[in-house]
Design a protein around this motif. Sequence first.
Motif, short mmCIF file in Angstrom:
data_model
loop_
_atom_site.label_atom_id
_atom_site.label_comp_id
_atom_site.label_asym_id
_atom_site.label_seq_id
_atom_site.Cartn_x
_atom_site.Cartn_y
_atom_site.Cartn_z
N ARG A 83 6.28 0.35 -1.44
CA ARG A 83 6.76 -0.62 -2.42
C ARG A 83 5.92 -0.66 -3.69
O ARG A 83 5.84 -1.68 -4.37
CB ARG A 83 6.82 -2.02 -1.78
CG ARG A 83 7.70 -2.07 -0.53
CD ARG A 83 8.09 -3.48 -0.17
NE ARG A 83 8.76 -4.10 -1.29
CZ ARG A 83 8.18 -4.94 -2.15
NH1 ARG A 83 6.93 -5.30 -2.01
NH2 ARG A 83 8.85 -5.41 -3.17
N ASP B 273 9.56 -11.11 3.89
CA ASP B 273 8.23 -10.88 3.30
C ASP B 273 7.24 -11.87 3.93
O ASP B 273 7.40 -13.08 3.79
CB ASP B 273 8.32 -11.09 1.78
CG ASP B 273 7.02 -10.75 1.06
OD1 ASP B 273 6.01 -10.47 1.74
OD2 ASP B 273 7.04 -10.77 -0.18
N GLU C 246 3.11 -3.44 -2.73
CA GLU C 246 3.30 -4.02 -4.07
C GLU C 246 1.99 -4.24 -4.82
O GLU C 246 2.02 -4.41 -6.03
CB GLU C 246 4.11 -5.32 -3.98
CG GLU C 246 3.41 -6.45 -3.25
CD GLU C 246 4.26 -7.72 -3.19
OE1 GLU C 246 5.43 -7.63 -2.81
OE2 GLU C 246 3.74 -8.78 -3.55
N HIS D 259 3.94 -11.89 3.31
CA HIS D 259 2.82 -12.13 2.39
C HIS D 259 1.46 -11.96 3.07
O HIS D 259 0.52 -12.73 2.80
CB HIS D 259 2.92 -13.51 1.75
CG HIS D 259 3.68 -13.52 0.45
ND1 HIS D 259 3.31 -14.28 -0.62
CD2 HIS D 259 4.76 -12.83 0.06
CE1 HIS D 259 4.15 -14.07 -1.62
NE2 HIS D 259 5.06 -13.20 -1.23
N GLU E 187 8.23 -7.00 5.31
CA GLU E 187 7.36 -6.66 4.18
C GLU E 187 6.00 -7.35 4.29
O GLU E 187 5.94 -8.53 4.62
CB GLU E 187 8.07 -7.11 2.89
CG GLU E 187 7.23 -6.96 1.63
CD GLU E 187 8.00 -7.41 0.39
OE1 GLU E 187 9.25 -7.28 0.37
OE2 GLU E 187 7.36 -7.90 -0.55
N ASP E 188 4.94 -6.60 3.96
CA ASP E 188 3.58 -7.15 3.92
C ASP E 188 3.28 -8.02 5.14
O ASP E 188 2.85 -9.17 5.02
CB ASP E 188 3.36 -7.96 2.64
CG ASP E 188 3.26 -7.06 1.42
OD1 ASP E 188 3.10 -5.84 1.58
OD2 ASP E 188 3.34 -7.59 0.29
MG LIG Z 1 6.47 -9.23 -1.70
#
Ligand SMILES: [Mg+2]
Length: 233
Positions: free
Chosen positions: A113, A40, A92, A42, A66-67
Amino acid sequence: GSRPLPPEEEWSTQKYFNMIVKLFHQARERFGDNVHLLHDVHSRLTPIESARLGKLLEPYNLLFLEDASIAENQDSYKTIRQHTTTPLAIGETYNTIWDCKDLIQNQLIDYIRVAATHAGGITALRRIADFASMYNVKTAPHGAPDLSPVCFAAHMHLNIWAPNFGIQEFVGFGNEPSSRIFKHGIEVKDGIAYLSDAPGLGIEFDESVAKEYPYKRSYLPVSRLEDGTVWNW
Ligand SMILES: [Mg+2]
């Protein structure tokens, strides 16, 4: 009352790039090739930096990144996609299908997500999952500890239904208040989550116990570059 300020963390993209390949090299040496590795970011990288990261991490065969970058401009993921085969995941913080429609239908991501508590509940997540399945995008619902067992149970029921289910994030149900307030039959054993047969979501919660824990202000951390500039956390 007290109003704590958010904790701050320093971020340097250069230092991150200096260590990230070594980190994944060590992870593969230590855990072998048969475990799924996910990372991730972020949203701390620009699209071209994410493209570079995806290329650098290809030898380590991630389940997904992720992200990697913010995708408010959904076209920006084209830059990442054009340069790397590392699978990409995002969603998310998304509130509707419109936040991810272009990412999905242009096949710029591999996992969506979205969380039931943000993106419109079970009905909306089912719609997003069905749409995503047309484009080979799998589901991977958000599973941070600030999402309650109610949200987690909703995700579990969706996961069992979705033909394009990918993976469920799970970092435990948090703290003691949570385990006192919520009763659920969800079990996680050897990396697999199991639902109970209880009716509905299978969750009960005790409002009288919840009253023992009045609201306390808190924040997610804030990232700053080394020169003090506020950056994506
Ligand atoms: Mg995350």
